[in-house]
Design an enzyme around this catalytic site. Sequence first.
Site, PDB file in Angstrom:
ATOM      1  CG  HIS A 177       7.788  20.344  92.429  1.00  0.00           C
ATOM      2  ND1 HIS A 177       7.521  19.830  91.178  1.00  0.00           N
ATOM      3  CD2 HIS A 177       6.752  21.157  92.731  1.00  0.00           C
ATOM      4  CE1 HIS A 177       6.371  20.334  90.730  1.00  0.00           C
ATOM      5  NE2 HIS A 177       5.883  21.144  91.665  1.00  0.00           N
TER       6      HIS A 177
ATOM      7  CB  THR B  62       2.326  17.490 100.299  1.00  0.00           C
ATOM      8  OG1 THR B  62       2.422  18.184  99.059  1.00  0.00           O
ATOM      9  CG2 THR B  62       1.750  16.112 100.061  1.00  0.00           C
ATOM     10  NE  ARG B  63      -0.597  24.574 101.603  1.00  0.00           N
ATOM     11  CZ  ARG B  63      -0.386  25.871 101.367  1.00  0.00           C
ATOM     12  NH1 ARG B  63      -0.994  26.485 100.378  1.00  0.00           N
ATOM     13  NH2 ARG B  63       0.426  26.552 102.135  1.00  0.00           N
TER      14      ARG B  63
ATOM     15  CG  HIS C 125       7.626  19.488  97.968  1.00  0.00           C
ATOM     16  ND1 HIS C 125       7.401  19.870  96.672  1.00  0.00           N
ATOM     17  CD2 HIS C 125       7.237  20.523  98.739  1.00  0.00           C
ATOM     18  CE1 HIS C 125       6.884  21.078  96.655  1.00  0.00           C
ATOM     19  NE2 HIS C 125       6.780  21.516  97.895  1.00  0.00           N
TER      20      HIS C 125
ATOM     21  NE  ARG D 100      10.474  30.933 101.951  1.00  0.00           N
ATOM     22  CZ  ARG D 100       9.351  31.340 101.385  1.00  0.00           C
ATOM     23  NH1 ARG D 100       8.425  30.476 101.050  1.00  0.00           N
ATOM     24  NH2 ARG D 100       9.156  32.618 101.140  1.00  0.00           N
TER      25      ARG D 100
END
Length: 393
Positions: free
Chosen positions: A204, A199-200, A207, A293
């Site tokens: 939310h 994750t960057r 995620h 995605r």
Amino acid sequence: MSKLVPPHGSDALMPLLLPAVERAEALQRAAGLTAVPMTSRETSDFLMMAMGAYTPLTGFMSHDDWRSCCADMTLAGGLFWPIPITLSCSEDLADSIAVEDTVALVDQESGEIMGTLEVAEKYAIDKAFECHHVFRTVDPKHPGVAKVLAQGEVNLAGRVEAISEGAYPEQYQGLYHRPEETRALFAEKGWSRVAAFQTRNPMHRSHEHLAKIAIEICDGLLIHQVLGALKAGDIPADVRVRAIDRLTETYFVPGTYVQAGYPIEMRYAGPREALLHALFRQNFGCSHLVIGRDHAGVGSYYGPFDAQHIFGTLPPDSLVIEPLKIDVTFYCYKCGGMATARTCPHGNEDRLQISGTRLREMFSNGEDIPAEFSRPEVVAVLKQYYAGRASGG
Ligand SMILES: [Zn+2]
């Protein structure tokens, strides 16, 4: 008993960081050498090699490895490697360095001597060739392409010895885990099947949903944050760390996940970068990588599922780690819960989807963020960050 995946192309991890007792002397020697500045991307690759995340690389790539990586996604010897890891410098500086010299590698941003390079080769590259293969575009507006185009004219190849990991271990204490450390953590928990969630972003609910699908089917999850440089508009790492801490404390079962950060700088190379992300997660001990995605994409350079499809094109035995391909995730009001495009039969009118740009705008305007989109604990951290920015703090 825990049986983790092997490192990539090697029986053992190969960190290039010198043992602590040898660093002071090495630094003294390096201070007398010709200094070669490293850009933030080059420094981030150097740090990945230092910690063993790029096992089995022993330094910056030669011309043959560079070319083979670009064209065939392998090193010249045939080992799978999807993105060239290179160091560049100006022509003038290259002229002052002879093959077989040892030079000092200096982080351009901090001025710190990070390590040394035994120069084995100096070579020029066709930048358009690299960009065409790695990024599928030569558009200078692509942030990864722009960095390649801005590189010096000459690449220096050779073995690297790392003396320092810069500010990271201090700045991200408890989060900056090297591959041997995540492997030890997984083994201690008795995990064999471990999924990495890259994750960057602050996490939310979409995620969170992806992460929890991975927890359902693996022994545990590595929440793995990018600590290196991002593009303008992205949320800084310390804010993301706070937001993810609040989320996991409240909504994750203790003992099902490990949090860690690593120093890569995003190239935004989409599918090729997804492959690199998988490769080094294998070094961290992960058997799976969540690919959602537009993984590692930017703008509209890549199709939303290109990063999933590319795994299907690899020769067998390229990687041990496997992708966990998951469709677009969202909250659906008609389903009454989180869903993906594979499990929800409803249309866009029933699905809550907010783009990154729209979300930033909502925070900037002080609009309410729906609880179906983001947990209130996460929203509180982000609101504080945006309020600080608005007041110039
Ligand atoms: Zn639905």
